[in-house]
Design a protein around this motif. Sequence first.
Motif, short mmCIF file in Angstrom:
data_model
loop_
_atom_site.label_atom_id
_atom_site.label_comp_id
_atom_site.label_asym_id
_atom_site.label_seq_id
_atom_site.Cartn_x
_atom_site.Cartn_y
_atom_site.Cartn_z
N GLY A 1 0.82 -0.96 0.01
CA GLY A 1 -0.05 0.24 0.16
C GLY A 1 0.94 1.32 -0.05
O GLY A 1 2.07 1.31 -0.09
N ILE A 2 0.11 2.35 0.15
CA ILE A 2 0.89 3.65 0.28
C ILE A 2 0.72 4.60 1.51
O ILE A 2 -0.13 4.17 2.18
CB ILE A 2 0.34 4.51 -1.03
N GLU A 3 1.77 5.40 1.67
CA GLU A 3 1.33 6.69 2.52
C GLU A 3 1.26 7.88 1.65
O GLU A 3 1.88 7.95 0.82
CB GLU A 3 2.49 6.56 3.56
N ILE A 4 0.22 8.69 2.01
CA ILE A 4 0.15 9.89 1.13
C ILE A 4 -0.34 11.24 2.32
O ILE A 4 -1.17 10.93 3.21
CB ILE A 4 -0.88 9.45 0.27
N VAL B 1 7.92 3.81 3.68
CA VAL B 1 7.50 4.75 4.38
C VAL B 1 6.44 4.17 5.58
O VAL B 1 5.53 3.73 5.17
CB VAL B 1 6.96 5.98 3.83
N LYS B 2 6.99 4.37 6.57
CA LYS B 2 6.12 3.94 7.98
C LYS B 2 5.05 4.51 8.20
O LYS B 2 3.88 4.15 8.41
CB LYS B 2 7.09 3.68 9.17
N ASP B 3 5.24 5.81 8.26
CA ASP B 3 4.25 6.83 8.62
C ASP B 3 4.31 8.04 7.89
O ASP B 3 5.54 8.74 7.78
CB ASP B 3 4.16 6.92 10.22
N ARG C 1 10.94 3.09 7.34
CA ARG C 1 11.44 1.73 8.01
C ARG C 1 12.88 1.56 7.86
O ARG C 1 13.39 1.92 7.31
CB ARG C 1 10.66 0.60 7.18
#
Lengths: 214, 128
Positions: free
Chosen positions: B69-72, B112-114, B127
């Motif tokens: 998935g993604i972080e946006i 990207v963790k968050d 990460r």
Amino acid sequence: MAIEIITNFFHRIFNNLFNYKKHVKLGFYGPPNAGKTTLANRIAKDWTGEEIGTVSKVPHETREIQFKEKVDIKFDSKKATFKLIDTPGIATKIDYEDFLHFGLSTKEAKKRSKEATRGVIESIKWLDDMDAVVIVIDSHENPYNQVNVTIIGNLVARKIPVLIVGNKVDLKGADLKKIDSAFPEYDVVGISAKTGKNMEEFYEALFNLIKKVK
Amino acid sequence: MNDLTIQFIPYSELAYLTPYRRVKKLLELVSENKILIIQGKLAPEEEADLIQETMKQIRESKSRKKFKGIEIATISPKSKDLSIMQNITEKLATTFFGGRDMITIIGPATVVKDIRKDPSKIELYLRK
């Protein structure tokens, strides 16, 4: 035929007098684990004696759209019938390994992950079918997350009225002011769907919301 | 951590694509484990499409380095003074991709963790 015309006439007059729609498709939207099903369950239980779905600490417990038809809600002298539509939490990422921390087996976690991805897609598809939407936000979480922004943006684009609920205010660390400042144009109600705290305030806001339904 | 690629995408590179192509292109790049810094902002409907396509891709991903998935996040230079709603209204002013003065960051969830956002800043947590 004549009876139908007279009935429709009085129905129109009645609706105009009270200025809100009487049969409302009400969606519960938000990120996973915000308490959408807990809130939908409380409302359904309050007015029909039955719940809609199961709740769990494991994220993505709701992976299919769940309904409760014909829920008659009364508040003060007002009354309306709702179809409650509880939706799977919307997320931008789903990793089956996250479910392993909750004690699920790899097989169960992978299955849950697959079903959860379908659930997110379904939730978004259903946006078009709502008359009004309650966005449920965990009042401990950052309200500026992109999922909230995307949901609200899509509702604004579709002209669907929105009520924002800051849930879990019974827990330490709840920050309702942060939600208020993120969404100053909306009614924000702080509740605990689990304990029932501030549900009167919620119902009042709900009837204000359905006045905006076209 | 393996090599990290950050790619800047100017407004002109996305503005003239169809919404469908725009979403596909962004997902293709993110799937290559790139963090994208985009000049501009997807319309709410495009964001919803991006999430739906992301979910399909997670489901279909069979590679060893699985797509998760993604972080946006999006930020406006004026957003310190803007509520979410004012930001959304600004975005709605353009039917599709727009808001040249806005910045959107999209990263793969495997890298990207968050992304933590408040009205005035975006912080990326990677990460290890």
